[in-house]
Design an enzyme around this catalytic site. Sequence first.
Site, PDB file in Angstrom:
ATOM      1  N   GLU A 154      -4.630   4.521  -1.710  1.00  0.00           N
ATOM      2  CA  GLU A 154      -6.046   4.686  -1.390  1.00  0.00           C
ATOM      3  C   GLU A 154      -6.265   5.761  -0.329  1.00  0.00           C
ATOM      4  O   GLU A 154      -7.265   6.480  -0.365  1.00  0.00           O
ATOM      5  CB  GLU A 154      -6.627   3.340  -0.950  1.00  0.00           C
ATOM      6  CG  GLU A 154      -6.756   2.375  -2.125  1.00  0.00           C
ATOM      7  CD  GLU A 154      -7.123   0.956  -1.716  1.00  0.00           C
ATOM      8  OE1 GLU A 154      -8.103   0.420  -2.266  1.00  0.00           O
ATOM      9  OE2 GLU A 154      -6.439   0.388  -0.842  1.00  0.00           O
TER      10      GLU A 154
ATOM     11  N   GLU B  79      -2.234  -4.648  -5.849  1.00  0.00           N
ATOM     12  CA  GLU B  79      -2.844  -5.788  -5.152  1.00  0.00           C
ATOM     13  C   GLU B  79      -2.977  -7.046  -6.003  1.00  0.00           C
ATOM     14  O   GLU B  79      -2.747  -8.163  -5.495  1.00  0.00           O
ATOM     15  CB  GLU B  79      -4.217  -5.385  -4.581  1.00  0.00           C
ATOM     16  CG  GLU B  79      -4.164  -4.531  -3.339  1.00  0.00           C
ATOM     17  CD  GLU B  79      -4.031  -3.041  -3.612  1.00  0.00           C
ATOM     18  OE1 GLU B  79      -4.194  -2.245  -2.673  1.00  0.00           O
ATOM     19  OE2 GLU B  79      -3.765  -2.668  -4.784  1.00  0.00           O
TER      20      GLU B  79
END
Length: 263
Positions: free
Chosen positions: A115, A135
């Site tokens: 990210e 995740e």
Amino acid sequence: MGQYSKVETDGHLMIVTINRPEVYNACHPMANQEMVEAFDDFQTNPDLWVAIITGAGDKAFCAGNDLKYHAEIQAKTGKRPVHPAKGFGGLANRFDLDKPVIAAVNGIAMGGGFEIALACDIIIASDQAKFALPEPRVGLAAGAGGMQRLSRMIPLKRAMGMMLTGRHVGAKEGYELGFITEVVPHAELMAAAKKWAAQILECSPMSVRATKQVVMRSLDVPSLEIGMRNQHYPAFVAMAHSEDTVEGPKAFAEKRKPNWKGR
């Protein structure tokens, strides 16, 4: 040099290194806060025009959230650790930075690490780099912009294939998908990132900032015609009234390199 990161400057270039190689440069709130402060300085310092962010060592750019620290804090307090408002790497939630940032991805870029890279304008990847938003495999979701950015940068079905499985993607595939700008041999990574930075620094910083701001803000405009008619973006207006916009054509006419002022 901070406790968890290192900041160097070379003329108009700033280089930020995530410096926690013992945990694959995973970030906890304190590491992220150091980088918030580094990029706050980058944003406000008129002498800094381009930034590169990378990771210490040869194995990892950033493994994302420090899950060991996360688990320890949650066990002690019953609450999740609170990261700074500007997000992972001081970049993931920073939407008002008009100066360009290059990610030099030297190894694994997982979760929050990916990210951080996605929040940059250019991604230069080592041929050893690997990317993922894993995740869901640990009961989380890519809440630092990964779900939104990746799905805007590459075809939706390919993005969903990555995000719903958490699978790892190598640098070559990332380049083919379109989220990587260039793949280079591992030993040449920083030289390549600096070469890109040098090419940007050949341009007017006012023009570079105007370009980035107009591109990013125009993405929110559904109509191409309306987006093109809007010439009132602050960085575009600043460029149009700058010394650089006079210097550029003058230097071209005089067959010399321009002397950019950034104002």
